[in-house]
Design an enzyme around this catalytic site. Structure first.
Site: not given
Ligand code: 9EZ
Length: 529
Positions: A232, A261, A281
């Site tokens: 994370r 993000e 990601h």
């Protein structure tokens, strides 16, 4: 009315097929704006999302029928969880479906870092042929430090062992035996930081893990250390990471996850570093994981809508119930309803629930939730309280819930006792189940036996002849039929518990108070059988 499902992010075909195969109507509408979503969400009971749909307060308010949100994937940062919970909406995710993909991506990141693959690739594409500049390092014999040795960390360990790495790990929640199984020697966080040649992070983002790797930690590390983060954004402080990489405090990093993000303009300096490998990601972005998350969320959502069975919930109380305990749910809920009503307009500030007799040995969490649902029925509305929001809403309203159990159960095999407190007073009620019927068997010092349903009237008075007749006459004069009556006596006091066939006005209750010479007459409207 059948439940309707809206899929608002693209979902793997296999998941869609399960949703459609349920026979419930399914609509796919992706790339909606917040306003467009608000316009249509009111028609749906179930919303299936990935990370694209932002489920804001506005969306939740517009989702008048919404009962469940299913996230195909793990992270639910795009859902306003506290607000959805307050509204009694179940949120599900698919925590197991991504494990292998995340673990493999972590390994890939470590290896591309060790051998400079992304930098060499980029250089070749510029027409260069630089060999010495991209000399790498071996994994063989090196120390891999694993921070968070859970399911993903464990899979990374199994895989990296095959490169003959020495595995050390830090995880405050992992038993030593489990670490032994995956070949990780558990040690302190400090020792991992100081000894690792490579590090990989696999913790959730929590207050205790946010910024857990910042400049003080970088300074304790070996200068040759290379760190992967596929967990994370935010576990590693990004400003400090920039400095540590720029000033070669550490050798390199490979990050898949970020505080923002997508990245913001102000984050772009990270991309100029020549020792940072980046992916947007992609940890769960594999064909297999996407199929798995879609299937998992679809199965869980259909199970909930068709059978009310909760799996993979992130905001429901945990607790299984056996069929014997389930028989006490209606009793528990009615005790909650009564607990509220016997306090009149005094706000309840605490419930102490005691499970007596055989119930003491059972899992009673769901019974406690049922008592609280009953208590909240007449506070937030009869259809607004459910197992999702009962405990959080009670907490928000300052109602303290205490649970205990005792083998003692008076004359009953099982009994639930609820002590309800408000500023003014404490009242105790006791209930049990005969056959399938909830029965009220106690009220403070009084013991009696009355069915617990419909319209109930409680009259507390000084015991003397003629009172029962006088009360009967008031009901008769007002054309109210008495279905049942029980009396409990304690010293010189008595409590009359009646069930009548309709609701009772304040006027009639006042009349009863007058003829019995008491001020303590209560009416409670329980649910009907
Ligand atoms: C692991 C953790 C925290 C951690 C915290 C929680 C499952 N899990 N793991 C390593 N809730 C610090 C270091």
């Amino acid at each position: 009315m059948t439940a309707r499902i809206l899929v608002s992010d693209s979902l793997d075909e296999e998941g869609l097929n399960i949703l459609k195969g349920s026979g419930l109507p399914v609509d796919e509408k992706v790339d909606l704006s917040e306003d467009q979503l608000c316009e249509i969400i009111g028609d749906y009971d179930c919303l299936i999302i990935r990370s694209g749909t932002k489920v804001t307060k506005k969306v939740i308010d517009a989702g008048k029928k919404l009962k469940v949100i299913g996230r195909a994937g793990v992270g639910v940062d795009n859902v306003d969880i506290p607000y959805a919970t307050e509204k009694g909406i179940l949120i599900m995710n698919t925590p197991a479906a991504n494990i292998i993909s995340a673990a493999e991506h972590s390994c890939a990141m470590l290896m591309s870092l060790a051998r400079n693959i992304p930098f060499a690739h980029e250089s070749m594409h510029k027409g260069e042929w630089k060999r010495s500049k991209y000399t790498g390092v071996e994994l063989n014999g090196k120390v891999l430090g694993i921070v968070g040795v859970g399911r993903v960390g464990g899979e990374v360990a199994k895989r990296m062992r095959s490169f003959n790495m020495t595995l050390i790990g830090y995880d405050p929640y992992l038993p030593k035996e489990v670490a032994d199984e995956v070949g990780v020697r558990l040690t302190t966080f400090e020792e991992v930081i100081q000894n690792a040649d490579f590090m990989t992070i696999h913790t959730p983002l929590l207050p205790e893990t946010k910024n857990m790797i910042s400049m003080p930690q970088f300074k304790m590390m070996k200068p040759c250390v290379r760190i992967a983060n596929v967990a994370r954004g935010g576990i590693v402080n990004e400003d400090d990471l920039y400095t540590a990489l720029k000033e070669k405090v550490i050798a390199g990093a490979a990050f898949d996850v970020w505080c923002n993000e997508p990245l913001l303009e102000s984050d772009m300096k990270l991309l100029e570093l020549d020792n940072l490998v980046t992916t947007p990601h992609l940890g769960a972005s594999t064909a297999e994981a996407q199929e798995r998350v879609a299937i998992e969320v679809a199965v869980a959502a259909v199970k909930y809508m068709k059978d009310g069975i909760i799996t993979n919930a992130i905001n429901a109380p945990r607790g299984k119930m056996d069929p014997e305990t389930e028989a006490f749910v209606p009793l528990a809920e009615r005790m909650g309803i009564l607990a509220h009503q016997i306090n009149g307009s005094n706000p309840v500030d605490g419930l102490e629930i005691t499970y007596c007799g055989e119930l003491a040995k059972k899992q009673t969490k769901m019974l406690t939730v049922s008592v609280v649902i009953g208590l909240l029925r007449n506070i937030i509305g009869p259809h607004n309280a459910n197992i999702i929001n009962a405990l959080p809403v009670a907490k928000q309203k300052g109602i303290a819930i205490k649970e205990s159990s005792t083998e003692r159960s008076d004359d009953y095999a099982n009994m639930i006792e609820v002590k309800v407190s408000s500023k003014e007073k404490k009242t105790t009620i006791r209930g049990t189940v005969f056959g399938e019927q909830p029965r009220l068997v106690g009220y403070n010092d009084f013991t009696f036996d009355a069915p617990m349903s419909g319209d109930m009237v409680f009259v507390s008075y000084k015991d003397s002849p003629g009172i029962i007749g006088a009360v009967g006459t008031v009901f008769g004069n007002n054309n109210i039929n008495i279905a049942q009556m029980s009396v409990g006596r304690y010293n010189k006091d008595a409590l009359m518990v009646l069930t009548v066939d309709q609701n009772v006005s304040a006027g009639v209750l006042g009349k009863i108070a007058e003829v019995t010479g008491t001020s303590d007459v209560k009416y409670a409207d329980l649910v009907n059988d």
